[in-house]
Design an enzyme around this catalytic site. Structure first.
Site, short mmCIF file in Angstrom:
data_model
loop_
_atom_site.label_atom_id
_atom_site.label_comp_id
_atom_site.label_asym_id
_atom_site.label_seq_id
_atom_site.Cartn_x
_atom_site.Cartn_y
_atom_site.Cartn_z
N TYR A 156 25.08 52.89 17.88
CA TYR A 156 25.54 53.94 17.70
C TYR A 156 25.62 54.31 16.93
O TYR A 156 25.45 55.71 16.89
CB TYR A 156 26.07 54.59 19.36
N LYS A 160 23.62 56.89 14.70
CA LYS A 160 23.53 58.64 14.61
C LYS A 160 23.10 58.52 12.91
O LYS A 160 22.88 59.59 12.25
CB LYS A 160 24.80 59.20 14.61
#
Length: 259
Positions: A156, A160
């Site tokens: 994740y 990002k």
């Protein structure tokens, strides 16, 4: 909202992952300022329920991992609203880390990157011609403080961070066509994903200099600014909306003071 704050009167907006949380709050904020909002989500039924409660909103299911589904959602928004002025890339996947990195399967790594990063690329690719045609096009990507500092969640966080890079490169690519591209990096936000863990949120609030975790409306307000003409000379920027988390090491300061 007063007429003076209806910055999105007549705008067509598409938001991914908008059935709840930050996406839903953003849909409500932009609609309150006059936008016609296409609420999209992998959960089409939940998206429809959310849109039903927002004036002027419509909905469609959309799997950002599927190019055809993305193009269909963009096409539906353009057909429904007559134009597309704003894209908000909010859909994401965040898989828990395994205790040891070597145990992390390719499947979870790939899912997080495909949904969070490549999904935003797919949406931008499909929307960009329409955003350019509108004459006031803007893309706002929803990032995370995980893009800038270690808070766990390898895949994740990498996705990002990649999204922040895509924001910059896409801003340069889209600028000659009059489309602005920016990103918001939230800290901890009280969304439905924290249901049942309210005590953890209360504990986290103590490490934030402003003394609380974020609310979805905090992020929606930042998105509204970056998507609006108030930010007409801003592109390629990542805006932290994190209660001061990355600017001030509250935990360190507390230890120093206690010593």
């Amino acid at each position: 909202m007063s007429s003076q704050t209806r910055r999105f009167e007549g705008y067509g907006v598409l938001i991914t992952g908008a059935a709840r949380g930050i996406g839903e709050a953003t849909a409500r904020r932009l609609a309150a300022e006059g936008a016609r909002v296409m609420v999209t989500d992998l959960d089409a039924e939940r998206a429809a329920k959310t849109a039903k409660d927002i004036a002027g909103a419509d909905s469609t299911g959309c799997d950002v991992g599927d190019r055809a589904a993305v193009e269909a959602a963009v096409g539906h928004a353009v057909e429904r609203f007559g134009a597309l002025d704003v894209l908000v890339n909010n859909a994401f996947s965040c898989s828990p880390d395994t205790p040891l990195l070597e145990d992390q399967p390719d499947e979870t790594w790939g899912r997080d990157l495909d949904t969070t990063l490549t999904g935003a690329f797919r949406c931008a690719r499909a929307a960009l011609p329409h955003l350019a045609a509108s004459g006031r096009g803007a893309i706002v990507n929803i990032g995370s403080v995980n893009a800038e500092q270690d808070f766990g969640n390898h895949a994740y966080s990498a996705a990002k961070a990649g999204l922040a890079s895509l924001t910059r490169t896409l801003a340069g690519d889209a600028a000659p066509r009059g489309v602005r591209v920016n990103q918001v990096n939230p800290g901890t936000v009280r969304t439905p994903s924290w249901a049942g863990r309210e005590a953890r949120l209360d504990a986290l609030a103590r490490v934030y200099p402003l003394g609380r975790v974020g609310e979805p409306e905090d992020i929606a307000a930042a998105v509204a600014f970056l998507a609006s003409r108030d930010a007409a000379w801003i592109t390629g920027t990542t805006l932290r909306v994190d209660g001061g988390l990355l600017a001030v090491n509250t935990s360190f300061a507390d230890v120093v003071e206690d010593g």
